[in-house]
Design a protein around this motif. Structure first.
Motif, mmCIF file in Angstrom:
data_model
loop_
_atom_site.group_PDB
_atom_site.id
_atom_site.type_symbol
_atom_site.label_atom_id
_atom_site.label_comp_id
_atom_site.label_asym_id
_atom_site.label_seq_id
_atom_site.Cartn_x
_atom_site.Cartn_y
_atom_site.Cartn_z
ATOM 1 N N SER A 48 4.166 -3.262 -22.783
ATOM 2 C CA SER A 48 3.680 -2.498 -24.157
ATOM 3 C C SER A 48 3.649 -1.335 -23.559
ATOM 4 C CB SER A 48 2.903 -3.605 -24.900
ATOM 5 O OG SER A 48 1.751 -3.555 -24.729
ATOM 6 N N ASP A 49 3.300 -1.088 -22.383
ATOM 7 C CA ASP A 49 2.819 0.370 -22.090
ATOM 8 C C ASP A 49 4.102 1.544 -22.328
ATOM 9 O OD1 ASP A 49 0.430 0.195 -23.382
ATOM 10 O OD2 ASP A 49 0.195 -0.745 -20.758
ATOM 11 N N LEU A 50 4.059 1.968 -21.530
ATOM 12 C CA LEU A 50 5.115 3.384 -21.383
ATOM 13 C C LEU A 50 5.202 3.878 -20.372
ATOM 14 C CD1 LEU A 50 7.306 5.546 -23.155
ATOM 15 C CD2 LEU A 50 5.941 6.995 -24.387
ATOM 16 N N VAL A 51 6.349 4.610 -19.566
ATOM 17 C CA VAL A 51 6.628 5.526 -18.226
ATOM 18 C C VAL A 51 7.355 6.701 -19.146
ATOM 19 C CG1 VAL A 51 7.194 5.406 -16.175
ATOM 20 C CG2 VAL A 51 6.433 3.766 -16.449
ATOM 21 N N ILE A 52 7.292 7.776 -18.598
ATOM 22 C CA ILE A 52 7.553 9.613 -19.364
ATOM 23 C C ILE A 52 8.517 9.538 -17.969
ATOM 24 C CG2 ILE A 52 7.314 11.374 -20.296
ATOM 25 C CD1 ILE A 52 5.823 10.446 -22.380
ATOM 26 N N ALA A 53 8.799 10.239 -17.843
ATOM 27 C CA ALA A 53 9.742 10.864 -16.919
ATOM 28 C C ALA A 53 9.895 12.109 -16.844
ATOM 29 C CB ALA A 53 11.252 9.906 -16.762
ATOM 30 N N LEU A 54 9.461 12.734 -15.914
ATOM 31 C CA LEU A 54 9.104 14.744 -16.719
ATOM 32 C C LEU A 54 9.860 15.108 -15.190
ATOM 33 C CD1 LEU A 54 7.785 16.685 -18.745
ATOM 34 C CD2 LEU A 54 6.024 16.539 -16.881
ATOM 35 N N GLY A 55 11.178 15.620 -15.179
ATOM 36 C CA GLY A 55 11.753 16.204 -14.844
ATOM 37 C C GLY A 55 13.501 16.491 -14.644
ATOM 38 N N GLY A 56 14.393 16.870 -13.298
ATOM 39 C CA GLY A 56 15.411 16.822 -13.390
ATOM 40 C C GLY A 56 16.431 14.818 -12.915
ATOM 41 N N GLY A 57 17.184 15.390 -11.927
ATOM 42 C CA GLY A 57 17.524 14.523 -12.209
ATOM 43 C C GLY A 57 17.166 13.300 -11.335
ATOM 44 N N VAL A 58 16.729 13.458 -10.358
ATOM 45 C CA VAL A 58 16.061 12.971 -9.562
ATOM 46 C C VAL A 58 14.803 12.196 -9.096
ATOM 47 C CG1 VAL A 58 14.495 13.617 -7.143
ATOM 48 C CG2 VAL A 58 16.344 14.210 -7.617
ATOM 49 N N VAL A 59 14.185 12.830 -10.750
ATOM 50 C CA VAL A 59 12.819 12.241 -11.289
ATOM 51 C C VAL A 59 13.599 11.613 -12.116
ATOM 52 C CG1 VAL A 59 10.923 12.363 -13.050
ATOM 53 C CG2 VAL A 59 11.670 14.852 -10.610
ATOM 54 N N GLY A 60 14.429 11.847 -13.050
ATOM 55 C CA GLY A 60 14.836 11.050 -14.294
ATOM 56 C C GLY A 60 15.423 9.372 -13.535
ATOM 57 N N ASP A 61 16.078 9.635 -12.580
ATOM 58 C CA ASP A 61 16.759 8.629 -11.832
ATOM 59 C C ASP A 61 15.790 7.246 -11.249
ATOM 60 O OD1 ASP A 61 18.796 9.597 -12.570
ATOM 61 O OD2 ASP A 61 19.820 9.901 -10.290
ATOM 62 N N ILE A 62 14.643 8.005 -11.043
ATOM 63 C CA ILE A 62 13.907 7.158 -9.685
ATOM 64 C C ILE A 62 12.812 6.557 -10.655
ATOM 65 C CG2 ILE A 62 12.095 9.361 -9.297
ATOM 66 C CD1 ILE A 62 12.154 7.899 -6.189
ATOM 67 N N THR A 63 12.254 7.077 -11.528
ATOM 68 C CA THR A 63 11.924 6.798 -12.671
ATOM 69 C C THR A 63 12.350 5.742 -13.430
ATOM 70 O OG1 THR A 63 10.513 8.928 -12.841
ATOM 71 C CG2 THR A 63 9.829 7.551 -14.587
ATOM 72 N N GLY A 64 13.620 5.846 -14.011
ATOM 73 C CA GLY A 64 14.129 4.927 -14.440
ATOM 74 C C GLY A 64 14.367 3.708 -14.069
ATOM 75 N N PHE A 65 14.747 3.802 -12.344
ATOM 76 C CA PHE A 65 14.756 2.617 -11.848
ATOM 77 C C PHE A 65 13.049 1.953 -11.478
ATOM 78 C CE2 PHE A 65 14.861 0.108 -8.090
ATOM 79 C CZ PHE A 65 15.848 -0.949 -7.966
ATOM 80 N N ALA A 66 12.150 2.528 -11.475
ATOM 81 C CA ALA A 66 11.122 1.963 -11.577
ATOM 82 C C ALA A 66 10.465 1.068 -12.581
ATOM 83 C CB ALA A 66 9.822 3.131 -10.918
ATOM 84 N N ALA A 67 10.675 1.578 -13.782
ATOM 85 C CA ALA A 67 10.754 1.224 -15.532
ATOM 86 C C ALA A 67 11.403 0.046 -15.729
ATOM 87 C CB ALA A 67 11.098 2.631 -16.420
ATOM 88 N N ALA A 68 12.917 -0.019 -14.894
ATOM 89 C CA ALA A 68 13.491 -0.660 -15.207
ATOM 90 C C ALA A 68 13.455 -2.247 -14.335
ATOM 91 C CB ALA A 68 14.392 -0.922 -14.826
ATOM 92 N N THR A 69 12.245 -2.028 -12.833
ATOM 93 C CA THR A 69 12.095 -3.354 -12.666
ATOM 94 C C THR A 69 10.946 -3.335 -12.485
ATOM 95 O OG1 THR A 69 12.007 -1.645 -10.787
ATOM 96 C CG2 THR A 69 14.386 -2.901 -10.694
ATOM 97 N N TYR A 70 9.401 -2.166 -12.856
ATOM 98 C CA TYR A 70 8.726 -2.643 -12.853
ATOM 99 C C TYR A 70 8.242 -3.677 -14.339
ATOM 100 C CZ TYR A 70 3.222 -2.573 -12.836
ATOM 101 O OH TYR A 70 2.265 -2.360 -11.745
ATOM 102 N N LEU A 71 7.254 -4.890 -13.843
ATOM 103 C CA LEU A 71 7.701 -6.118 -14.551
ATOM 104 C C LEU A 71 8.572 -6.740 -15.621
ATOM 105 C CD1 LEU A 71 3.952 -5.048 -16.072
ATOM 106 C CD2 LEU A 71 3.974 -6.720 -14.518
#
Ligand code: GLY
Length: 346
Positions: free
Chosen positions: A94-117
């Motif tokens: 129920s918590d939140l991850v924020i990706a703050l940055g350009g394409g690399v940060v967005g892609d990698i953070t998005g992938f971590a958020a998609a898969t963590y838990l």
């Protein structure tokens, strides 16, 4: 300020675009999520500029991961580091991850958020023009493998995208121009008005509207084909030969935007060979006006061999995007042999 909603198959994205959007982040987060904890992922370039400012927006303590800047770090080792930080910060679904940055940060953070838990809430705050008009919207997340770029990923929509166009004013010229290649792409595939807008001498004072028009196209395309099995391929105009050229240059000699600009000109030349409208001069001049290269610096044969690894390829053909007429993109399935012949014919 503009607001768009993107209804994905599992998740709705709320997208805010305009001047001062950054300072509304806490308010929009409170409207969209009920997080107990927030974790921000950013990189070593963006952290000194915006991380403190973002954390100060929120009444709760924020945990952070600062990854080293650059595509070299868009890999599974970096993802493992993000997972470790999320675990240490005790984030729940129920918590939140924020990706703050350009394409690399967005892609990698998005992938971590998609898969963590198996998936936690995600907000994107893109800080480059390229990320604002393309990668932060639409839910493509990925990391690179030693075998190739973006080979591991997931479709995972951010529920909130905060696009602050004021950020563009401080971008280095080179990074700004890189994003302009994608802006030009949207003009040619869907809305020629964008080309008129960016041809105005003072177009930088109109970025709020320009970014909105681009994101609106992306929203419509993704909503129609979230999982990239049809219409979404039109977003790859200029990207087939562009990716090939990027690969030949070992992903260091040409930036993504530069490669896309060259790829769009090459795609226009190919269209002429197929008897379609001649947009070569128009694409070349608008790219040049935004300091983007238009001449392929490598032998065509090398680029052809590199693009054989394109994800859009099937066993003996490739989906190639052509623009005809201006403002309308078509998906053209070309036999590899014919593509080779067209690319190398004078
Ligand atoms: N960047 C192309 C897409 O999102 O499909």
């Amino acid at each position: 300020m503009y607001h768009l909603s993107l209804q994905g198959s599992a998740t709705k994205s709320e997208i805010y675009i305009g001047s001062g959007v950054f300072s509304q982040t806490a308010k929009r987060v409170a409207e969209t999520f009920k997080p107990t904890r927030i974790h921000v992922v950013t990189d070593s370039n963006v952290a000194p500029l915006y991380l403190k400012k973002l954390c100060a927006e929120f009444p709760l303590d924020i945990t952070t991961t600062v990854i080293p800047a650059g595509e070299d770090h868009k890999n599974l080792d970096t993802v493992a580091g993000i997972y470790a930080d999320l675990s240490e910060a005790e984030l729940t679904r129920s918590d939140l991850v924020i990706a703050l940055g350009g394409g690399v940060v967005g892609d990698i953070t998005g992938f971590a958020a998609a898969t963590y838990l198996r998936g936690i809430h995600l907000c994107q705050i893109p800080t480059t023009l390229l990320a604002q008009v393309d990668s932060s919207v639409g839910g493509k997340t990925a990391v690179d493998l030693p075998q190739g770029k973006n080979l591991v990923g997931a479709f995972y929509q951010p529920e909130l995208v905060m696009i602050d166009t004021d950020i563009l004013q401080t971008l280095p010229e080179r990074i700004f121009n890189d994003g302009m290649a994608e802006v030009i792409k949207y003009g040619f595939i869907s809305n020629p008005e964008i080309i008129d807008m960016i041809s105005a001498p003072d177009f930088k004072s109109n970025m709020e509207r320009i970014v909105y028009e681009c994101v609106r196209i992306k929203r419509d395309v993704v909503q129609a084909d979230e999982h990239d099995t049809g219409l979404r391929m039109i977003l790859n105009f200029g990207h087939t030969i562009g990716h090939g050229a990027e690969k030949v240059g070992h992903f260091t000699e040409l930036s993504h935007g530069q490669a896309v600009a060259i790829g769009m000109v090459q795609a226009a030349k190919l269209a002429v060979k197929l008897g379609e409208a001649d947009l070569v001069e128009q694409i070349t001049s608008i790219c040049q006006a935004h300091n983007l290269p238009t001449v392929l610096p490598y032998p065509m044969e090398d680029v052809y061999n590199a693009l054989l690894h394109d994800k859009k390829r099937t066993a003996d053909s490739i989906n190639f995007i052509l623009v005809h007429p201006l403002g309308k993109a078509n998906i053209h399935t070309i036999e590899l042999e014919q593509l080779h012949q067209l690319m190398t014919a004078e």
